[in-house]
Enzyme design. Structure first.
Site, PDB file in Angstrom:
ATOM      1  N   LYS A  33       0.849  -1.205   0.000  1.00 24.86           N
ATOM      2  CA  LYS A  33       0.000   0.000   0.000  1.00 24.86           C
ATOM      3  C   LYS A  33       0.881   1.250   0.000  1.00 24.86           C
ATOM      4  O   LYS A  33       2.081   1.169   0.299  1.00 24.86           O
ATOM      5  CB  LYS A  33      -0.906  -0.015   1.232  1.00 24.86           C
ATOM      6  N   ARG A 128     -10.553  -0.258  14.434  1.00 30.33           N
ATOM      7  CA  ARG A 128     -10.180   0.618  13.322  1.00 30.33           C
ATOM      8  C   ARG A 128     -10.931   0.201  12.075  1.00 30.33           C
ATOM      9  O   ARG A 128     -11.672   0.968  11.493  1.00 30.33           O
ATOM     10  CB  ARG A 128      -8.657   0.561  13.111  1.00 30.33           C
ATOM     11  N   TYR A 242      17.047  30.176   8.726  1.00 30.98           N
ATOM     12  CA  TYR A 242      15.874  30.926   9.160  1.00 30.98           C
ATOM     13  C   TYR A 242      15.817  31.043  10.680  1.00 30.98           C
ATOM     14  O   TYR A 242      16.066  30.066  11.397  1.00 30.98           O
ATOM     15  CB  TYR A 242      14.599  30.191   8.716  1.00 30.98           C
ATOM     16  N   MET A 290      12.824  24.375   3.048  1.00 31.05           N
ATOM     17  CA  MET A 290      12.064  23.551   2.101  1.00 31.05           C
ATOM     18  C   MET A 290      12.972  22.730   1.193  1.00 31.05           C
ATOM     19  O   MET A 290      12.724  21.546   0.953  1.00 31.05           O
ATOM     20  CB  MET A 290      11.151  24.449   1.255  1.00 31.05           C
TER      21      MET A 290
END
Ligand SMILES: *Cc1c(COP(=O)(O)O)cnc(C)c1O
Length: 344
Positions: A33, A128, A242, A290
């Site tokens: 998955k 679940r 930053y 990023m």
């Protein structure tokens, strides 16, 4: 080239699957998955099929259809989410086996595809996914008469071998399934390691195949190497990144490398994280951006061309500890910007 390299070792992946398979007398499937836990469902499942895997588990019917296209006929594809509204054509055309999770799904499946294979997912206490014991009591005769391909449940605490929940769920699963003819499955990676009481007829390892805990003996499957874009010396009192969160106390060689949180290098790892240049650890300085990270390369004999974050010495679970998460999340976060190379 500034693109980082994600190296995926398919022979290590196959070795992990074989080793888990060898722990049980049961058939070993493989859970692929979420794009094979972020590593690429097509190359991963092709390698496992070549090694002898005949049964694959996915979360969604759409994932199952993509897997069928990649692998062709002759393998069993079980869909954990079962038969959802709108899935009938996919299930039929891709010959998927939905794991029925509720009376509603049972009714939908029998109405839409009365002669199509199905499995049953039971809830043995995790609350679940799966049919609850009371609903199972009502459906059981009809479902068993129709011949389920597999009857399964899932353990909530299998990564903690001493947890009392394991035995509780085992006896709940037995109470719901002892004496039936259909093949049964309870164990993912953690359950496989719990021993043969938990194996039944089919095991369903995921994370252990990809090299993660709780399978401590797993071989590393992924390596990640990130190019250095530029290097500078910062002097005592200067800051990096930053928010000025890191300030030099001594002259420091800072390498700026070409990856960041957009590539799945979770920002919360922050300055706990450490790269390596050969044997030299190189700590992250300040905040992860990023696309960029500042790293201390003062201890490297030569200015490094690239730094390594993941390999056999520093695996997904180490990164997970730094980020306060689990290896599963590190793997499934690995970004789409890497140059992904498969070998083995
Ligand atoms: C994800 C999943 C697995 C595989 O679990 P691992 O811990 O990765 O081995 C097995 N069964 C079910 C129902 C799952 O959701």
């Amino acid at each position: 080239m500034a693109q980082a390299l994600l190296d995926i070792d398919l022979s290590a992946l196959v070795a992990n699957w074989r080793a888990l398979a060898a722990m049980a007398r049961a058939e070993a499937g493989a859970v692929v998955k979420a794009d094979a836990y972020g590593l690429g469902v097509v190359p991963v499942s092709k390698a496992l099929a070549e090694a002898g895997a005949r049964r694959f588990f996915v979360a969604l019917a759409e994932e199952g259809a993509a897997l069928r296209t990649a692998l062709g006929d002759g393998i069993e594809i079980n869909v954990f989410s079962g038969h959802m509204e709108g899935d009938a054509a996919l299930i039929r055309d891709a010959a998927l086996t939905p794991m029925i999770n509720s009376a509603e799904q049972w009714a939908r499946h029998r109405a839409a595809l009365p002669h199509h294979p199905f499995g049953i997912q039971l809830d043995s206490g995790m609350n679940r996914l799966g049919i609850e014991p009371a609903d199972w009591a009502a459906l059981r005769d009809a479902a068993l008469a129709a011949g389920p391909a597999l009857v399964m449940s899932h353990l909530a605490c299998a990564d903690e071998p001493d947890h009392a929940m394991n035995a509780t769920q085992l006896s709940a699963f037995r109470a719901m399934t002892d004496g039936i003819d259909a093949p049964r499955s309870l164990a993912a990676t953690g359950g496989t390691l719990l021993g043969e009481d938990y194996h039944f007829d089919v095991i369903r390892p995921g994370i252990g195949v990809y090299g993660g805990a709780p399978y401590a003996q797993a071989r590393a499957v992924v390596a990640l190497h990130v190019p250095v874009i530029q290097t500078r010396t910062v002097l005592p009192g200067e800051t990096v990144g930053y928010g000025n969160t890191w300030r030099a106390e001594r002259p420091t060689r800072v390498a700026t490398i070409s990856a960041g949180y957009a590539d799945g290098l979770i920002r919360a790892m922050g300055p706990q994280a450490s790269f390596r240049s050969d044997d030299t650890p190189c700590k992250v300085l300040g905040r992860i951006s990023m696309d960029l990270i500042g790293v201390d390369v003062s201890d490297c004999a030569e200015p490094p061309q690239q730094l390594t974050l993941l390999d056999s010495r520093q695996g997904v679970d180490r990164l997970a500890d730094w980020a306060g998460t689990i290896g599963y999340e590190i793997l499934t976060s690995l970004g789409a910007r890497y140059d992904r190379r498969y070998h083995g």
